[in-house]
Design an enzyme around this catalytic site. Structure first.
Site, PDB file in Angstrom:
ATOM      1  NE  ARG A  37     -44.440  -0.019  -1.119  1.00 24.55           N
ATOM      2  CZ  ARG A  37     -44.179   1.580  -0.657  1.00 24.55           C
ATOM      3  NH1 ARG A  37     -44.527   1.495   0.651  1.00 24.55           N
ATOM      4  NH2 ARG A  37     -43.634   2.254  -1.201  1.00 24.55           N
ATOM      5  CE1 TYR A 135     -31.776   7.395  -8.297  1.00 26.49           C
ATOM      6  CE2 TYR A 135     -30.973   9.652  -9.654  1.00 26.49           C
ATOM      7  CZ  TYR A 135     -32.073   9.203  -9.542  1.00 26.49           C
ATOM      8  OH  TYR A 135     -33.053   9.578  -9.491  1.00 26.49           O
ATOM      9  CE  LYS A 139     -32.808   6.850 -11.892  1.00 30.42           C
ATOM     10  NZ  LYS A 139     -34.242   5.901 -12.372  1.00 30.42           N
ATOM     11  CB  VAL A 166     -41.532  15.689  -9.054  1.00 33.59           C
ATOM     12  CG1 VAL A 166     -40.696  15.939 -10.722  1.00 33.59           C
ATOM     13  CG2 VAL A 166     -40.654  14.035  -9.677  1.00 33.59           C
ATOM     14  CB  THR A 168     -41.897  11.264  -5.207  1.00 35.27           C
ATOM     15  OG1 THR A 168     -40.186  11.103  -5.265  1.00 35.27           O
ATOM     16  CG2 THR A 168     -42.891  11.886  -6.362  1.00 35.27           C
TER      17      THR A 168
END
Length: 237
Positions: A37, A135, A139, A166, A168
């Site tokens: 990575r 998810y 969170k 955003v 990404t």
């Protein structure tokens, strides 16, 4: 100059956060899932250090904590790593931050990445053991963890941050928030002293917002910590 650990720092918000901190002159230790990575030739020169491990696997989460211990006590830890899809979402997004927090020396500042989607998360902690958490659940739970820790240890502050939706790799190209603004709150919380409240904030673009009521409920906070202790076998202390 601060010593800061950023998890999930190989790309996206994590990488932007780590780069901004390094550009300000701070000593930054980055976490990546695997050595592959590290995609840029200047990575090893830029960072104070690199820790490696898959945060979807409990034994590797423990390994990351052990590697990080070699750098001493951090001034700030930014729990940025996250995934969108089950079944790894709850492990990466909630369990890993919990275990790292429990096993590592307590830093001056703890910062956990939340999401506006936490507001539709469930308080059914049976989903944690069953492996059926979404998810949104993960969170809500990490936001609750952040707020539960806000006054747990003297000398350690704790905040949750919604970076916005955003563009990404995880957010996708259709995300409507500003990528450049997505990491600024984390950097600010990690390095600045003029933060009000100084602990226990839920932040969006350097402003506090009101999170899901459950995240501020002390009874739910305690139930979550007990569930995470039982699920992982790691006591918070």
């Amino acid at each position: 100059m601060a010593l800061v650990l950023v998890t999930g720092a190989s790309s996206g918000l994590g990488r932007n956060t780590a780069m901004a901190l390094a550009d300000e002159g701070h000593d930054v230790v980055i976490h990546v899932r695997s050595p592959a990575r590290l995609t840029y030739v200047d990575d090893t020169a830029r960072w104070k250090g690199v820790v490696v491990g898959d945060l979807a696997k409990l034994d590797e989460i423990r390994g990351v904590a052990g590697q990080a211990a070699g750098f001493g006590r951090f001034d700030a830890i930014i729990h940025n790593a996250g995934v969108l899809q089950s079944p790894d979402a709850v492990t990466v997004n909630t369990v890993a931050p919990y275990v790292l927090t429990a096993l590592m020396d307590k830093p001056g500042r703890l910062i956990y990445l939340s999401s506006s989607m936490h507001r539709t998360g469930s308080t059914d902690l049976g989903r944690l053991a069953a492996g059926t958490a979404s998810y949104d659940d993960s969170k809500l739970w990490v936001t609750t963890l952040a707020l539960a820790l806000a006054s747990r240890w003297e000398g350690t502050s704790s905040h949750a941050v919604d970076p916005g939706w955003v563009p990404t790799r995880m957010g996708g190209p259709g995300a409507s928030d500003d990528l450049a603004a997505g990491h600024l709150t984390q950097v600010w919380l990690a390095t600045h002293d003029d933060v009000t409240p100084d602990t226990g904030g839920y932040w969006y673009h350097q402003r506090t917002e009101t999170p899901h009521p459950a995240s501020q409920d002390e009874e739910f906070q305690a139930r979550l910590v007990r569930s995470l202790e039982g699920q992982t076998g790691v006591a918070l202390g």
